[in-house]
Design an enzyme around this catalytic site. Structure first.
Site, PDB file in Angstrom:
ATOM      1  N   ASP A 272       0.864  -1.176   0.000  1.00  0.00           N
ATOM      2  CA  ASP A 272       0.000   0.000   0.000  1.00  0.00           C
ATOM      3  C   ASP A 272       0.912   1.242   0.000  1.00  0.00           C
ATOM      4  O   ASP A 272       2.135   1.141   0.197  1.00  0.00           O
ATOM      5  CB  ASP A 272      -0.973  -0.008   1.181  1.00  0.00           C
ATOM      6  CG  ASP A 272      -2.203   0.869   0.874  1.00  0.00           C
ATOM      7  OD1 ASP A 272      -2.103   1.753  -0.001  1.00  0.00           O
ATOM      8  OD2 ASP A 272      -3.258   0.667   1.503  1.00  0.00           O
TER       9      ASP A 272
HETATM   10  C1  BGC Z   1      -5.021   3.249  -0.047  1.00  0.00           C
HETATM   11  C2  BGC Z   1      -5.142   2.241  -1.154  1.00  0.00           C
HETATM   12  C3  BGC Z   1      -4.924   2.890  -2.489  1.00  0.00           C
HETATM   13  C4  BGC Z   1      -3.592   3.583  -2.498  1.00  0.00           C
HETATM   14  C5  BGC Z   1      -3.261   4.243  -3.817  1.00  0.00           C
HETATM   15  C6  BGC Z   1      -3.777   4.099  -0.181  1.00  0.00           C
HETATM   16  O1  BGC Z   1      -3.816   5.169   0.696  1.00  0.00           O
HETATM   17  O2  BGC Z   1      -5.032   2.580   1.191  1.00  0.00           O
HETATM   18  O3  BGC Z   1      -6.400   1.625  -1.104  1.00  0.00           O
HETATM   19  O4  BGC Z   1      -5.020   1.952  -3.509  1.00  0.00           O
HETATM   20  O5  BGC Z   1      -3.590   4.575  -1.488  1.00  0.00           O
HETATM   21  O6  BGC Z   1      -4.037   5.355  -4.062  1.00  0.00           O
END
Ligand code: BGC
Length: 745
Positions: A272
């Protein structure tokens, strides 16, 4: 032989062997730094600090770019990558396309309320087509976290509380995004996230640690992820939080033992955002170098945005902490996806295509269909709904009635401009000859504004003094007084659910309930439409407002779909994929819990909390229709079944109403004794059927080892006990139609 195989999968799907051969050929010509570049995902948006993306890409420092939504810019960056970078490997462009790219579909929690996986599959097919036409290759979806705590903001992104429904929705979304194989034309690669357990954050507070015993992980939280692997998902995302004291993004048990060894996942894992660097914050890794080492060793192929891999991996190889073979192993599945996507042959996007694709009328039609299927009728006392189209004088009241943002909901793609048909617009187009007056009442806003609100147009601009709010309240009352019927549109703004959007309370925010009570006190017919991304504890409304439609965040065509239902052009048939608690402090509240010392009988009110009932406001699986149904004639093909063998369970469902409608027939089981205590009920099958008035259909479910086994704490493995089971079939999780089944060895 070869030909037959190709037509069954897809005309241009490459064989495993062909892909592997090409991967090795590319890998063989890459330097260590170029390999590490492939493991690096770079933020492409202007807000990223540090060197410009162009410069990093030119040096071969990125394999993928995220947070960029600009077709022209994709081609510019891609040209740098394939013509100027040393390795000339195309980039993968990735973005969160969660419930639509330009045509916005209902939020995933809403699509799960359809209890119709084909709704999600069709929606994500359209989302993929638009995203691919824009130049994207990869979406960070579907989000597969089971969520049993309504306070957790990200409950809106998933399919709710249940592993059986969640697994069905997971597989459907993967098929929709990816088509028949990762790399299908007009599709994008999917990403199963956030692995795993994120939805069980302590207290529903986003990013807080998670403690889940293996039985919960395997029986409840893993099934949607495993279903995604079986459906061929190309990528996984590791979650942020600690799972049982080991961060998910440094968790070898999750990313290696379970995902790759047990489930045979062959794709790649991205962390993530900033999660690898966060291993230091979490008190797990000593420093960024250690974080890079531990994430890679656990099974994270690609570092999303935290830059720890390019900073540290080469050094770790040089000093012998890692082997170059470890880097090669991480790079291979990334190259494989690029090959399968056809990026080496066609790295660029046709810049004219998006406009044609988003203009396709069937996309809006699909969005309206998905929204209609997703809504849940919670109350309809005295048959107030459907409304008549000869109404002359209607008031539409509430802060969300004309809000495009609230109608489209949370998780818009970057730079998306909301273009939803609002509830007000939908109602006005159903009643061309009538007077339809609108008053928003007091505005609502989050108490604490987060940095994410910058991405939601208008979110920060919602400011109103108490005096202005009072004037708005009185104007709404005046508008309501002049109408014959009032439609209230209440709930949550788009920024009130989603990431970093948890709440302690599940009440209607702001002065909405006060306004609702005042309007209902006028004594006129009132229908309540809810726009929200989580269960709300609408206890007063549930007793006092005759008609309540849970419309969730229904997307671009939401206003039209709501009007279709309010005026009876469509009969609602959705069911809740989550339990509605009476209070935020009752969360987590879910139907599939174990019975403990004091049974759920007369003791309920006194033994759980003494200050009020803890039964759900609305149970899991609940939803009404303008028709009525009876479910009868439950039969199990045999009263005994051997471990490993199957029985058929059938029941008849009849439309006893006067209009055509849908019922979702649900099958629940309970293992009465055995190696472990098992939940009071667990959903093991469901089918949404459409019936004309008077029509009967027989629904058939199969129960076998897959449905009757469980991962056992006592045995330390998955087992099927030879024990007795209760079986219920009905229209929600309180179903009473019962049969017995004995499993014998
Ligand atoms: C989120 C993810 C997301 C990623 C990219 C993160 O803050 O938890 O779900 O895919 O950002 O935007």
């Amino acid at each position: 032989m070869e030909k037959k195989k190709n037509t069954r999968t897809a005309p241009s799907a490459l064989s495993e062997a062909e892909v592997a051969k090409r991967v090795e050929a590319i890998l063989g010509r890459l330097s260590l730094d170029e390999k590490i570049g492939q493991l690096t995902q770079l933020g492409g948006a202007d807000f990223n600090p540090g060197p410009k993306p162009e410069d990093i890409i030119r040096k071969g420092g990125a394999g993928s770019v995220l947070w960029l939504n600009n077709t022209k810019k994709f081609n510019i960056l891609q040209k740098i990558s394939v013509e100027e970078s040393p390795s000339k490997i195309p980039l993968l462009f990735a973005l969160d396309v969660i419930h639509g790219y330009r045509t916005i579909f209902p939020v995933p929690l809403a699509m799960a309320s359809s209890w119709d996986p084909s709704v999600a599959e069709r929606a994500q097919t359209v989302a993929a087509r638009e995203a691919r036409a824009a130049g994207l290759h990869w979406t960070f979806g579907p989000m597969l976290d089971i969520a049993r705590d309504a306070r957790w903001g990200r409950i809106v992104e998933g399919a709710g509380e249940d592993p059986c429904l969640g697994a069905a929705m997971a597989a459907a979304q993967v098929r929709g995004f990816q088509g028949s194989y990762p790399g299908s034309p007009d599709h994008v690669v999917a990403c199963a996230k956030h692995f795993a357990g994120y939805g069980a954050a302590d207290g529903g507070r986003d990013y807080d640690p998670v403690y889940l015993p293996e039985s919960q992980l395997r029986n409840v939280y893993f099934p949607p992820f495993e279903a995604a692997v079986k459906a061929g998902v190309g990528t996984f995302m590791s979650a942020y939080m600690d799972l049982n004291d080991v961060p998910a993004s440094g968790n070898r048990f999750l990313l290696h033992d379970v995902l790759r060894e047990e489930w045979g996942f062959k794709g790649f894992v991205v962390s993530d955002a900033f999660a690898v660097a966060s291993l230091v914050v979490q008190g797990f890794a000593r420093n960024r170098r250690d974080a890079a080492f531990r994430a890679l060793s656990a099974g994270v192929n690609m570092d999303m945005a935290s830059n720890t891999y390019p900073e540290n991996l080469a050094g770790l190889v040089k000093d012998g902490t890692l082997k170059e073979a470890d880097i090669d192993a991480a790079v291979r599945p990334i190259l494989a996806i690029k090959i399968r996507m056809g990026l080496f042959e066609q790295p660029y996007v046709d810049e004219l295509k998006l406009a044609q694709v988003v203009a396709l009328p069937e996309h809006r039609k699909e969005a309206r269909f998905a929204a209609q299927r997703s809504m849940v009728l919670l109350r309809n006392e005295g048959g107030l709904l459907p409304l008549k189209k000869d109404l002359k004088n209607v008031a539409v009241i509430g802060p969300l009635a004309d809000s495009k943002e609230a109608t489209e909901g949370s998780w818009m793609v970057f730079e998306h401009k909301p273009a939803a048909v609002t509830v007000l617009e939908g109602i006005r187009s159903k009643l061309p000859g009538a007077k339809v007056e609108y008053a928003p009442g007091p505005k609502i806003r989050r108490d604490i504004i987060s940095e994410f609100d910058d991405m939601i147009p208008g979110a920060k601009k919602v400011v109103q003094t108490p005096e202005q709010a009072e004037i708005a309240f009185q104007t709404a009352m005046d508008t309501a007084r002049k109408a014959d019927l009032i439609i209230m549109v209440l709930g949550e703004n788009a920024d009130m659910a989603g990431e970093a959007a948890s709440r302690a309370s599940l009440d209607l925010p702001g002065r909405q309930e006060e306004l609702l009570k005042a309007v209902v006190a006028l004594g006129k017919p009132v229908a309540l439409v809810l726009l929200n991304g989580r269960p709300l504890s609408i206890n007063w409304a549930a007793e006092n407002v005759p008609a309540i439609l849970e419309a969730w965040e229904p997307g671009s065509e939401g206003g039209n779909a709501i009007a279709d239902i309010l005026f009876g052009d469509v009969n609602p048939g959705g069911k809740l994929p989550v339990t509605f608690p009476r209070k935020g402090s009752h969360a987590p509240l879910y139907y599939a819990r174990n019975l403990t010392h004091a049974p759920e009988s007369i003791q309920t009110y006194r033994s759980r909390y003494w200050d009020g009932p803890t039964t759900p406001l609305y149970p899991f699986g609940f939803g009404l229709s303008y028709a009525t149904f009876s479910i009868t004639n439950l039969k199990v093909s045999a009263s005994q079944v051997k471990v490993g063998k199957t029985v058929a369970v059938t029941a008849d469902v009849t439309n006893t109403g006067s209009v055509a409608g849908d019922e979702v027939v649900q099958l629940y089981v309970h293992q009465k004794a055995g190696s472990d205590s098992r939940p009071m009920r667990e959903l093991k099958g469901f089918e949404r059927v459409t019936l004309k008035p008077g029509e009967t259909k027989t629904v058939t479910f199969t129960l076998g080892s897959a449905e009757l086994n469980h991962w056992s704490t006592s045995a330390g493995k998955r087992i099927q006990d030879a024990e007795s089971f209760d079986i219920w079939v009905g229209s929600d999780s309180l179903a009473t139609l019962h049969a017995d089944l004995k499993v014998v060895s």
